[in-house]
Design an enzyme around this catalytic site. Structure first.
Site, PDB file in Angstrom:
ATOM      1  N   ASP A 452      24.472 112.639  11.940  1.00 19.81           N
ATOM      2  CA  ASP A 452      23.168 111.973  11.962  1.00 19.81           C
ATOM      3  C   ASP A 452      22.093 113.035  11.756  1.00 19.81           C
ATOM      4  OD1 ASP A 452      20.994 110.394  12.258  1.00 19.81           O
ATOM      5  OD2 ASP A 452      21.458 109.699  14.288  1.00 19.81           O
ATOM      6  N   ASP A 727      53.947  79.046  -2.713  1.00 23.60           N
ATOM      7  CA  ASP A 727      54.641  80.162  -3.347  1.00 23.60           C
ATOM      8  C   ASP A 727      56.102  79.866  -3.611  1.00 23.60           C
ATOM      9  OD1 ASP A 727      55.233  79.999  -0.709  1.00 23.60           O
ATOM     10  OD2 ASP A 727      55.144  82.152  -0.310  1.00 23.60           O
ATOM     11  N   ASP A1005      57.911  17.849  30.242  1.00 25.74           N
ATOM     12  CA  ASP A1005      56.642  17.747  30.929  1.00 25.74           C
ATOM     13  C   ASP A1005      56.803  18.449  32.271  1.00 25.74           C
ATOM     14  OD1 ASP A1005      54.069  17.205  31.521  1.00 25.74           O
ATOM     15  OD2 ASP A1005      54.212  15.031  31.327  1.00 25.74           O
ATOM     16  N   GLU A1036      55.574  22.931  33.430  1.00 23.76           N
ATOM     17  CA  GLU A1036      55.814  22.517  32.048  1.00 23.76           C
ATOM     18  C   GLU A1036      56.774  23.488  31.351  1.00 23.76           C
ATOM     19  OE1 GLU A1036      51.872  22.557  30.677  1.00 23.76           O
ATOM     20  OE2 GLU A1036      51.336  20.577  31.453  1.00 23.76           O
ATOM     21  N   ASP A1247      29.793   5.822  24.283  1.00 24.42           N
ATOM     22  CA  ASP A1247      29.285   5.258  25.528  1.00 24.42           C
ATOM     23  C   ASP A1247      28.560   3.939  25.222  1.00 24.42           C
ATOM     24  OD1 ASP A1247      26.967   6.016  24.315  1.00 24.42           O
ATOM     25  OD2 ASP A1247      26.534   7.680  25.671  1.00 24.42           O
TER      26      ASP A1247
END
EC number: 3.4.23.-
Length: 1416
Positions: A452, A727, A1005, A1036, A1247
């Site tokens: 450095d 490959d 039934d 039933e 009705d």
């Protein structure tokens, strides 16, 4: 501001010309209005559009504006022309020693005071923001700057205090100081001469201008204030610190330096700058530096630590660092210092520009405080010592220069050759140094140190020294500031050398890094080593193959920030293995040293054979990468290799991925760090030069690189077949000679491209050839290894997952069915703990035995091009097993297992269609051929019934495949017979949609505690009552199970009166039951049903009084249910007089059979006379047999609608219509609309309302053959069905109106009907027959005559006729919309377009008169 427009100029004019026009407009008298500014802008647009050029003062005079078109714009242009034409001339002669500046005509309107001024008002914050926005990027004193401020002054008439406030808001502190200096000088020069009305005795000009009646004196002060801006000294513009952003090619250090300079120029003196720069250095940095700081936790750290963290970051366009010298015969000259930043203003010493105050020639420096410390001369400073200037680098000494200068001029070539050479790398310059000294560790006699040239002292890590070395604290000034606690001085000699034999130099003291991070060779050693620092030429690693052109696209072109994943520690064994693997890769040229950003962890993995494998964890890089699609969809199907190509050879490429180079800009994404043992030495960093394994796009890039070479080989040998995956390459040829020739050509071609063919892995026939984990034989394909199913309960989760993964791999080549696989997969549900222990059930262990038997058939035939493709679809409740095969082949081609896509019940026909489509796709992708025939294990009757009754649109797709579909039963021919080892439920019986003639009939039934059945065939064969749990539903079911157990295994007609059982059995008829068993008793029902070859399921009403045999037999079953009291029997039979007459209890046989009815309040209200048939309660036993009708009311907005509801008592199909009025006519219209939807009923039960009992309605029903009866409303045994339907419809209407408050009533009712009929009803009740698609009535042709029938013509209007958006429940509504019903015998339809051909009569009854306008 005021009446002025924005200062931004419109298109077609420059900013200065636009500001001139605005200022000229301010001279208008009276003052300008907003319309004047609008006319001015319109004039500029018109001029630019007509003249095709921008407006200027010379081209846009008063004559250019047409009179009367743009208001007062001609007056503005005339004023501007007059002012600029009468401007003052050039300045007079100046002093002889200074040359006068050249005169330029002014382009800015001069300061004026004519016209009426605005009244004074203080600045508003919005006005200050607008002014600053206009001049934000303009230089102080420029034309736009002056004119913008002038316009603001003309409108606000500010006082000196207002102007000072404006100056502080828009200008920097430096500009404010310069302006105040210029203004003070201008006031002093003008106060004694030209200022009118100024009296020095009354105060300063600033004080007098602030008075309310200042008048012209304030205007003069404003002109001087503007002139002071114009007289500012010119200086280069300094970029504001608030806009500084790190550039793409700028290092972080340069960016922070530039930020510090801008802060110094823009902040006042005394303001602390350290906190501001700490935050701005991160906020305005680019993303790469920000991510580095984030990854290291330095976002809020001081600037020094940030600079240290980003020291190794360099921009992508950054050139290498400046070198001391480059190789060659001559060394370059000295490094030039960086240019100094020019001063922002004149020198404050001499008031001249061009130099800083510290360099001013008028600066006087005093004598030095003492003698020079070098030569002891008291006449000069140390920096001016001639002895220091004459020292050379070769001499060394304590006063070394700040930079290492070249030594070319001081040494000859011979002397240079004798010097040591320090070769430096371009990224991290380091050199080997030999050390010796009393305080060093014995192992640290040689080390690698960083060179450095910017470090003044040499630094050693503390772990290189002994513990008790002599030390003193040291304060070090670095890039991050002053460090006081990190470094120490080693007070002892240290000897260094670049070679073992010397020369040696001794340093008296050296810095020690207590953090053990740095080993730096600083300038104190470099100046005495007598060495030459050079950078050698780059040594390129060996060229990898011929494929030297890197791929142009790898998925990282958007250049995201490279990952920064830290390397985790490794133990010594793995670290040694990793170092060996890295060393071999470095020698092969696959990697190279790297000092850039980016890091991904690496680690070695031991293979089963003991060798180590290099693994680079690139998961973070893969997350940043855009995937590249692969050329192949996956591993090839080896059964697609034709049988007429018997000669096979297999090739394997060694290190295939390592033949594809990578561009340098992408290498940071593939960088890694090789750690050192114990971290005692710097970690070495490398990056891949080729495609690494583990990168997400490596397989696709390798396939693209290998595509062209293999294509050339395939084109040269067109009669052969080449199969490749990654490959691995497989070559198949018709003759032995062609196979040998192709192999030699392909191997040579691949070697020329740089690929290495592994000859030891090459295999060829006649022996089986291994390829992709399979063995390719001459006629078949097998797997190399099969999973061993030695599974015992309990088993760990990991072991079970491994076995299932292996089974998934081999399931395509072995007859493994979906059922045992589904059993094993179901054992994994709900397990989250990876350490869990799973206990297998006996059924799951039995499934493992089935899988073990299936794995013994490890063989698949190869494809024969001469034979067609056939397919077999085997459907089960766990999923589908699909088989592809060819006629005459020993083994199938492939097996496929497809699970259920969801948990919902799906019809068998739909599953068959999905299986056929999946097989077709597999056949086209693998064999490029369509399937000729599909076989399946479904009964043909069940499949036909689904096609006829289903409303799924995919039925059409199945009908297209219908000629190719064939039912093979449960034992198809072929080698996969082990697929079906047992019969699947609900696939064996042949269900019939109609009663089977001359077949056995079963009636069942149940009640709360008893179930019953009877068998009948021409006469009563058997009957029985069985005990049942405490539930009528289970009773039933118990009766049905008992009857099925007693019935012989022959075709059977089943009649039940339970809606629940009927729905369940009908679901089985359609083949749509795929759910798990909800009740264990149903398993008995399944087994009982499988005993019969054909079954019909019918529904009968238990309370029907019809005289047909089915109702009679059902009543007989009711008698088999002994009850304790007659009232319970009466409740069960629902007032059925015929059933009551057969009361089985002998103790009360003498009772009157009408006694229970006499005691029943309901029976008394319904039939008070005891014999009226019109009041008998009935329900239909077939569609359109008996309807019930009712009218209910629904309020929507301000209207109350009458809803006419009609319900079929057999299937529950419903229709309703909404009417505004409630009359007999509307009731008839509602019935007609119901007939269109549901068909004509035989009986209608209502009705006793007035509309239903009216003569008109009764006569209408008689004309159409509808038997009308009445009942008491709100009776649970009679009108409960229609009452419940009313509530459902009103609830649905409320929901739709809540979702859409403005939805029309007709649309809401249509949606409610659709929901009720299509969703609420069970799917088995929605066959085409049961949805009342009755045959249409005869339609009158347009060419024929209109029939002449009754004089009563009832018209109706269907909902949705005029609304195209309405979606009705059935297409029949669209077909019949827009018509009328003619009451003839038989009734006919009259199209709406033919109604104009004759007169449409209506009812003329008195009750219909008020609603005559709404009829029709």
């Amino acid at each position: 501001m005021g009446n002025s427009p924005s200062y931004n100029p419109p298109a077609g004019i420059s900013p200065s010309d636009w500001l001139n026009l605005l200022q000229s407009a301010q001279r208008l008298n009276p003052r300008p209005s907003p319309s004047d500014f609008t006319d001015l802008k319109n004039y500029i647009h018109w001029f630019h559009k007509t003249q095709k050029k921008p407006w200027t003062f010379t081209s846009g005079g008063p004559a250019s504006c047409p009179p009367g078109k743009f208001g007062r714009v001609p007056l503005v242009l005339a004023t501007l022309n007059e002012v600029l034409s009468n401007d003052e001339g050039a300045p007079g002669a100046s002093a002889p020693e200074e040359q006068p500046p050249p005169y330029d005509p002014p382009a800015v309107l001069p300061i004026i005071s004519e016209g009426n001024r605005n009244r004074h008002r203080a600045w508003a914050l919005r006005e200050l923001q607008d002014i600053k926005k206009e001049i934000e990027n303009k230089a102080p004193g420029s034309q736009v700057w002056i004119q913008t401020l002038r316009l603001a002054i003309l409108q606000a008439d500010p006082t000196p205090a207002d102007l000072e406030q404006l100056c502080q808001y828009i200008a920097s502190p430096v500009d404010q100081t310069a302006h105040m200096t210029s203004l003070t000088a201008a006031i002093a020069a003008e106060a004694a001469n030209t200022l009118q009305g100024f009296n020095p005795q009354n105060g300063t000009l600033t004080q007098q201008s602030a008075q309310p009646n200042a008048g012209d004196l304030r205007s003069q002060y404003q002109n001087l204030w503007l002139q002071a801006w114009k007289n500012l000294p010119t200086r280069p513009s300094v970029q504001p610190w608030s806009t500084i952003v790190q550039g793409p090619a700028e290092s972080y250090v340069e960016f922070v330096n530039r930020l510090q300079i801008s802060l110094a120029d823009n902040l006042p003196d005394g303001v602390p700058k350290e906190p501001i720069i700490d935050s701005l250095s991160y906020a305005n940095a680019n993303k790469e530096c920000q991510q580095i700081l984030q990854g290291r936790g330095l976002v809020a750290a001081p600037v020094g630590q940030k600079l240290q963290a980003c020291a190794h970051w360099a921009p992508k366009t950054k050139q290498p660092a400046i070198l001391v010298h480059t190789p060659g015969p001559k060394m370059p000259g000295p490094r030039q210092p960086a240019p100094k930043r020019p001063p922002p203003g004149p020198c404050y010493r001499c008031l001249k520009e061009g130099h800083w105050a510290r360099d001013c020639p008028t600066k006087t420096t005093g004598p030095p405080p003492g003698p020079c410390p070098i030569c002891k001369d008291p006449s000069h400073w140390k920096r001016d010592c001639p002895t220091l200037k004459s020292k050379k680098l070769i001499e060394g000494g304590p006063s070394a220069p700040q930079i290492i200068t070249p030594i070319t001029d001081s040494l000859s070539e011979a002397e240079l050759e004798c010097l040591l050479s320090i070769p430096l790398a371009r990224s991290r310059p380091s050199v080997a140094v030999y050390l010796s000294g009393p305080w060093l560790q014995p192992s640290q006699n040689q080390a690698l140190m960083l060179v450095d040239t910017g470090a003044e002292n040499t630094v050693l890590p503390q772990n290189w020294l002994v513990r008790d070395y002599p030390r003193t604290p040291a304060a070090v000034l670095g890039a991050g500031g002053i460090s006081r606690n990190r470094y120490n001085w080693l007070q002892g000699p240290l000897t260094l050398a670049l070679k073992p034999e010397g020369p040696f130099i001794t340093i008296p003291k050296i810095l020690v890094d207590t953090f053990d991070k740095w080993q730096i060779l600083g300038r104190d050693v470099l100046s005495r080593l007598q060495a030459s620092i050079s950078i050698p030429e780059e040594v390129h690693p060996p060229v990898v193959g011929v494929l030297d052109a890197p791929p142009s696209h790898i998925g990282l072109e958007h250049l995201p920030p490279p990952p920064e994943v830290p390397q985790f520690p490794l133990n010594l064994e793995r670290l040694q293995a990793l170092q060996d693997l890295v060393h071999r890769s470095l020698e092969a040229g696959y990697i190279s040293p790297w000092d850039g950003p980016g890091n991904n962890p690496v680690f070695p993995v031991r293979k089963p054979n003991g060798a180590w494998r290099f693994v680079h964890d690139l998961r973070v890089t893969n997350a940043l990468t855009k995937p590249i699609p692969a050329l192949s969809p996956g591993p090839p199907d080896l059964t697609a290799i034709p049988t007429h190509l018997p000669h096979i050879i297999c090739l394997d490429l060694k290190d295939a991925f390592f033949q594809i180079p990578v561009e340098d800009r992408f290498r940071s994404y593939f960088a890694f760090t090789l750690p050192t043992p114990g971290g005692l030495q710097p970690h070495r960093r490398f990056a891949w030069r080729v495609l690494p394994q583990g990168f997400i796009n490596s397989p696709a890039l390798f396939e693209r690189a290998l595509q062209e070479p293999l294509r050339q080989v395939s084109a040269a040998f067109s009669q052969s077949l080449l199969v490749s995956y990654m490959d691995d390459i497989l070559y198949v040829s018709p003759t032995e000679e062609q196979r040998l020739q192709c192999y030699q050509t392909m191997a040579a071609h691949l070697r020329d491209l740089g690929f290495q063919v592994a000859s030891e892995k090459t295999r060829q026939t006649p022996s089986p050839v291994p390829f992709l984990g399979q063995m390719v034989h001459e006629r078949m394909v097998t797997y190399q290894s099969l999973p061993t199913l030695q599974i015992s309960s309990p088993i760990s989760l990991h072991q079970l997952q491994t076995v299932l993964g292996d089974l998934q791999w081999v399931s395509r080549g072995t007859p493994t069915t979906r059922r045992p696989l589904q059993l094993l997969y179901s054992s994994l549900k709900g397990i989250d703990d990876p350490r869990a222990i799973i206990h297998l059930s006996p059924e799951q262990q039995q499934g493992i035995a089935e899988l073990r038997q299936a794995l013994s058939h490890n063989a698949r035939s190869r494809y024969n091009e001469q034979e067609p493709l056939l397919a077999y679809v085997h459907l089960t409740r766990a999923g589908s097993t699909l088989v592809l095969f060819q006629k005459g082949a020993q083994f199938p081609l492939a097996y496929f297992q497809t699970p259920l896509t969801d948990n919902q019940a799906s019809p068998w026909g739909l599953l068959l269609l999905l299986g056929c489509q999946y097989l077709q796709a597999q056949a086209l992708s693998s064999y490029a051929k369509t399937i000729l025939k599909y076989y399946h294990n479904l009964p043909k009757t069940s499949l036909d019934n689904w096609i006829q009754s289903s409303e799924d649109p995919r039925v059409q797709e199945l009908l297209q495949l219908w000629p190719q579909i064939s039912s093979q039963g449960i034992q198809p021919p072929g080698p996969w017979k082990t697929l079906v080892t047992r019969a699947e439920v609900f696939l064996t019986p042949q269900f019939s949609p109609e009663p089977i003639p001359a077949a056995l009939c079963l009636f069942s039934d149940g009640a709360a505690r008893r179930g019953a059945y009877c068998l009948w065939k021409d006469h009563l064969l058997d009957f029985q009552a069985v005990p049942a749990p405490e539930s009528a539903q289970k009773g039933e079911l118990a009766g049905l199970l008992a009857g099925l157990a007693a019935a012989p295994p022959e075709p059977l007609n089943i009649w039940v009166d339970s809606k629940y059982l009927y729905s369940l059995l009908r679901t089985l008829v359609l083949g749509a039951w795929l759910q798990p068993d909800p009740v264990p008793s149903y398993a008995l029902l399944y087994k009982s049903l499988l005993r019969h070859p054909a079954i019909f399921v019918g529904h009968v009403r238990s309370h029907s009084s019809a005289s047909h045999p089915i109702a009679s037999l059902n009543n007989y079953v009711d008698q088999l249910l002994p009850l304790e009291t007659p009232e319970q029997w009466h409740k069960l039979t629902h007032c059925n007089s015929r059933a009551l007459s057969r009361w089985p209890n002998p103790r009360i046989s003498a009772w009157d059979p009408r006694s229970p009815a006499t005691l029943c309040e309901t029976c008394q209200r319904l039939n008070p006379t005891g014999g009226g048939k019109m009041r008998t309660i009935q329900r239909g036993w077939a569609p359109n047999h008996i309807w019930q009708a009712d009218i209910t009311h629904y309020k929507y907005k301000q209207f109350t609608y009458a809803l006419h509801v009609f319900v079929d008592t057999y299937s529950g199909a419903t229709h309703a219509s909404a009417k505004r009025g409630l009359t007999t006519q509307t009731t008839i219209e509602g019935l007609l609309e119901a007939i269109v939807h549901l068909g004509r009923p035989k009986k209608l039960n209502t009705d006793q309302g007035a509309n239903y009992t009216s003569k008109t309605f009764v006569r209408f029903c008689q004309q159409f053959g509808i038997s009308l009866s009445h009942h008491v409303p709100y009776n649970p045994t009679s009108s409960g069905l229609v009452e419940r339907t009313n509530g459902l419809l009103k609830l649905l209407l409320s929901k739709y109106h809540l979702d859409e408050p403005h939805l029309p009533m007709t649309q809401a009712l249509s949606r409610a009907l659709w929901t009720h009929n299509q969703i609420n009803l069970l799917p088995i009740l929605k066959t085409r027959w049961e949805l009342h698609h009755s045959p249409p009535l005869a339609v009158i042709s347009e060419g024929g005559e209109t029939p002449k029938g009754s004089d009563k013509l009832f018209l109706y209007k269907l909902p949705g006729q005029n609304n195209r958006r309405w979606l009705g429940p059935l297409p029949a509504l669209v077909e019949a919309s827009g018509g009328a019903l003619l009451a003839t015998n038989p009734p006919v339809w009259v199209p709406w377009r033919l109604l104009k051909a004759f007169k449409c009569l209506k009812n003329d009854g008195p009750e219909d008169a008020p609603n005559r306008s709404s009829d029709g």
